[in-house]
Design a protein around this motif. Structure first.
Motif, PDB file in Angstrom:
ATOM      1  N   GLY A 170      25.274  -0.832  30.485  1.00 17.07           N
ATOM      2  CA  GLY A 170      26.986  -0.352  30.764  1.00 17.07           C
ATOM      3  C   GLY A 170      27.044   1.042  30.702  1.00 17.07           C
ATOM      4  N   ARG A 171      26.402   1.841  31.219  1.00 14.59           N
ATOM      5  CA  ARG A 171      26.526   3.362  31.315  1.00 14.59           C
ATOM      6  C   ARG A 171      26.056   3.791  32.532  1.00 14.59           C
ATOM      7  N   TYR A 172      27.000   4.633  33.031  1.00 12.09           N
ATOM      8  CA  TYR A 172      26.580   5.330  34.403  1.00 12.09           C
ATOM      9  C   TYR A 172      25.801   6.628  33.982  1.00 12.09           C
ATOM     10  N   VAL A 173      24.546   6.765  34.220  1.00 13.34           N
ATOM     11  CA  VAL A 173      23.914   7.756  33.805  1.00 13.34           C
ATOM     12  C   VAL A 173      23.674   8.630  34.940  1.00 13.34           C
ATOM     13  N   ILE A 174      23.614   9.885  34.613  1.00 15.19           N
ATOM     14  CA  ILE A 174      23.404  11.184  35.557  1.00 15.19           C
ATOM     15  C   ILE A 174      22.362  12.182  34.955  1.00 15.19           C
ATOM     16  N   ARG A 175      21.470  12.181  35.932  1.00 19.65           N
ATOM     17  CA  ARG A 175      20.530  13.330  35.393  1.00 19.65           C
ATOM     18  C   ARG A 175      20.344  14.122  36.553  1.00 19.65           C
ATOM     19  N   TYR A 176      20.028  15.625  36.222  1.00 19.62           N
ATOM     20  CA  TYR A 176      19.858  16.681  37.407  1.00 19.62           C
ATOM     21  C   TYR A 176      19.010  17.701  37.027  1.00 19.62           C
ATOM     22  N   ASP A 177      18.708  18.617  38.110  1.00 22.47           N
ATOM     23  CA  ASP A 177      17.798  19.529  38.179  1.00 22.47           C
ATOM     24  C   ASP A 177      18.713  20.743  37.728  1.00 22.47           C
ATOM     25  N   ASN A 178      18.563  21.364  36.473  1.00 14.23           N
ATOM     26  CA  ASN A 178      19.022  22.629  36.392  1.00 14.23           C
ATOM     27  C   ASN A 178      18.824  23.761  37.276  1.00 14.23           C
ATOM     28  N   ARG A 179      19.343  24.867  37.245  1.00 13.27           N
ATOM     29  CA  ARG A 179      19.101  25.865  37.880  1.00 13.27           C
ATOM     30  C   ARG A 179      17.592  26.381  37.906  1.00 13.27           C
ATOM     31  N   ASP A 180      16.706  26.585  38.894  1.00 11.67           N
ATOM     32  CA  ASP A 180      15.234  26.867  38.570  1.00 11.67           C
ATOM     33  C   ASP A 180      14.314  25.834  38.570  1.00 11.67           C
ATOM     34  N   ARG A 210      36.675  17.470  28.050  1.00  5.96           N
ATOM     35  CA  ARG A 210      35.639  16.928  29.051  1.00  5.96           C
ATOM     36  C   ARG A 210      34.575  16.004  28.121  1.00  5.96           C
ATOM     37  N   ILE A 211      34.333  16.114  26.766  1.00 11.17           N
ATOM     38  CA  ILE A 211      33.128  15.639  26.115  1.00 11.17           C
ATOM     39  C   ILE A 211      33.694  14.349  25.325  1.00 11.17           C
ATOM     40  N   ALA A 212      33.196  13.137  25.768  1.00 15.09           N
ATOM     41  CA  ALA A 212      33.321  11.931  25.053  1.00 15.09           C
ATOM     42  C   ALA A 212      32.585  12.046  23.665  1.00 15.09           C
ATOM     43  N   SER A 213      31.425  12.549  23.864  1.00 17.04           N
ATOM     44  CA  SER A 213      30.418  12.662  22.509  1.00 17.04           C
ATOM     45  C   SER A 213      29.303  13.341  22.838  1.00 17.04           C
ATOM     46  N   LEU A 214      28.742  13.997  22.097  1.00 14.56           N
ATOM     47  CA  LEU A 214      27.505  14.697  22.123  1.00 14.56           C
ATOM     48  C   LEU A 214      26.170  14.195  21.608  1.00 14.56           C
ATOM     49  N   THR A 215      25.090  14.305  21.969  1.00 13.80           N
ATOM     50  CA  THR A 215      23.974  14.014  21.288  1.00 13.80           C
ATOM     51  C   THR A 215      22.840  15.050  21.546  1.00 13.80           C
ATOM     52  N   PHE A 216      22.169  15.432  20.546  1.00 12.32           N
ATOM     53  CA  PHE A 216      21.376  16.716  20.708  1.00 12.32           C
ATOM     54  C   PHE A 216      20.011  16.361  20.126  1.00 12.32           C
ATOM     55  N   VAL A 217      19.179  16.287  21.078  1.00  7.89           N
ATOM     56  CA  VAL A 217      17.706  15.940  20.877  1.00  7.89           C
ATOM     57  C   VAL A 217      16.753  17.133  20.678  1.00  7.89           C
ATOM     58  N   SER A 218      16.066  17.123  19.642  1.00  9.78           N
ATOM     59  CA  SER A 218      14.954  18.062  19.569  1.00  9.78           C
ATOM     60  C   SER A 218      15.710  19.489  19.921  1.00  9.78           C
ATOM     61  N   THR A 219      16.456  19.883  18.982  1.00  8.31           N
ATOM     62  CA  THR A 219      17.016  21.259  19.477  1.00  8.31           C
ATOM     63  C   THR A 219      17.363  21.615  17.980  1.00  8.31           C
ATOM     64  N   SER A 220      17.942  22.894  17.921  1.00  4.05           N
ATOM     65  CA  SER A 220      18.287  23.700  16.687  1.00  4.05           C
ATOM     66  C   SER A 220      19.562  24.445  16.665  1.00  4.05           C
ATOM     67  N   ALA A 233      18.946   2.105  21.860  1.00  2.00           N
ATOM     68  CA  ALA A 233      19.691   1.400  20.829  1.00  2.00           C
ATOM     69  C   ALA A 233      20.924   2.477  20.356  1.00  2.00           C
ATOM     70  N   ALA A 234      20.147   3.672  19.800  1.00  2.00           N
ATOM     71  CA  ALA A 234      21.160   4.594  19.063  1.00  2.00           C
ATOM     72  C   ALA A 234      22.136   5.254  20.084  1.00  2.00           C
ATOM     73  N   LEU A 235      21.857   5.577  21.373  1.00  2.00           N
ATOM     74  CA  LEU A 235      22.537   6.039  22.183  1.00  2.00           C
ATOM     75  C   LEU A 235      23.550   5.200  22.901  1.00  2.00           C
ATOM     76  N   VAL A 236      23.120   3.871  23.002  1.00  3.17           N
ATOM     77  CA  VAL A 236      24.218   3.133  23.362  1.00  3.17           C
ATOM     78  C   VAL A 236      25.210   2.836  22.315  1.00  3.17           C
ATOM     79  N   GLN A 237      24.961   2.616  20.922  1.00  2.00           N
ATOM     80  CA  GLN A 237      25.785   2.684  19.873  1.00  2.00           C
ATOM     81  C   GLN A 237      26.878   3.671  19.773  1.00  2.00           C
ATOM     82  N   HIS A 238      26.028   4.978  19.983  1.00  2.00           N
ATOM     83  CA  HIS A 238      27.068   6.165  19.804  1.00  2.00           C
ATOM     84  C   HIS A 238      27.799   6.370  20.855  1.00  2.00           C
ATOM     85  N   THR A 239      27.575   5.750  22.116  1.00  2.00           N
ATOM     86  CA  THR A 239      28.429   6.093  23.273  1.00  2.00           C
ATOM     87  C   THR A 239      29.374   4.976  23.476  1.00  2.00           C
TER      88      THR A 239
END
Length: 280
Positions: free
Chosen positions: A53-63, A120-130, A272-278
């Motif tokens: 039940g999520r509308y998923v958007i992926r995209y190519d960043n510039r370059d 504009r942000i309902a939630s944030l998830t940071f993956v493998s970042t710093s 599972a974690a992302l669905v719960q979080h969102t």
């Protein structure tokens, strides 16, 4: 390969976007890291998220991929421009607020969105970042048997594929989940669809790394989940722990035996974690 992607024009920039699921469902915007097109958010993973039940958007960043590119070594943008691109994509899809999932370098994009555009942000998830804060442990490349790949001749596409696969293997560290054959197939697709692979592998690291105008990690108010592999050799786990501690109320999910990124055998845990979080 994407079958229903589209080019979205934002001023003088074109961005390639693909969606999964029902537009009436909560939007989840997936942003990949440095030199990575949207293909690295694999279509099967996107479909698994959309099935909940999520509308998923992926995209190519510039370059990357089919999006606008610039001459190698001369990117005409900063990180804040990439954050505005993300908002422009949401606008093009008539999405007022979205759940943003950002991997690696794009954590800087999510930071700008969370601090400067909180409505504009309902939630944030940071993956493998710093956080990039001083004193965090450096990459553990020295403990790896994988040598630093030499930059290839960008006109030799098989050599470029070998180069990217070598980096992917290196970033997996000693994780048992690295699948070289599947990675090679993905890389071959990515290289084949890139407008300019030399720009892809160069320009994200040459852009201006600015930050939010309104503060830093401590000023994020959106519910935040940090996801980090316990074997990440690029950003060792202490980076994920520091990120959790820097953001008020953030939670940390440690992916056991994972390197940099989310390997396929852990997709169920991630989804599972992302669905719960969102779903909050």
């Amino acid at each position: 390969m994407p079958t229903n992607d589209q080019l979205v024009r934002l001023g003088d920039v074109e961005l390639c976007v693909e969606t999964f699921g029902d537009p009436a469902d909560p939007g989840v915007l997936l942003i990949q890291g440095g030199a990575a097109s949207m293909l690295w958010w694999e279509a099967e993973l996107c479909r698994r998220i959309a099935a909940h039940g999520r509308y998923v958007i992926r995209y190519d960043n510039r370059d990357t991929g089919r999006s606008t590119n610039y001459p190698p070594g001369r990117p005409a943008y900063a990180l804040s421009d990439l954050a505005r691109d993300a908002l422009g994509i949401l606008d093009s899809l008539d999405i007022d607020r979205a759940h943003v999932v950002a991997q690696s370098m794009s954590g800087g994009i999510a930071l700008i969105l969370g601090v400067d555009h909180p409505t504009r942000i309902a939630s944030l998830t940071f993956v493998s970042t710093s956080t990039g804060a001083p004193g965090l442990p450096p990459p553990t490349w020295s403990s790896s048997a994988e040598p630093t790949p030499a930059e290839p001749d960008f006109d030799n596409l098989p050599a470029v594929v070998d180069y990217i696969v070598s980096w992917a293997r290196r970033e997996a560290g000693d994780s048992p989940y690295f699948d070289e054959q599947a990675t090679r197939v993905l890389v071959e697709q990515d290289v084949a669809r890139a407008r300019n692979i030399a720009s892809t592998l160069t320009n994200h690291y040459a852009q201006r790394f600015d930050g939010p105008a309104g503060g830093s990690f401590g000023d994020i108010t959106a519910p935040t989940l940090v996801i980090h592999g316990d074997r990440d050799p690029l950003f060792p786990l202490a980076h994920g722990e520091a990120l959790r501690d820097a953001i008020p109320g953030a939670e940390l999910l440690v992916l056991e035996q994972a390197g940099h990124g989310v390997p396929r055998p852990l997709w169920d845990v991630f989804v599972a974690a992302l669905v719960q979080h969102t779903g909050r």
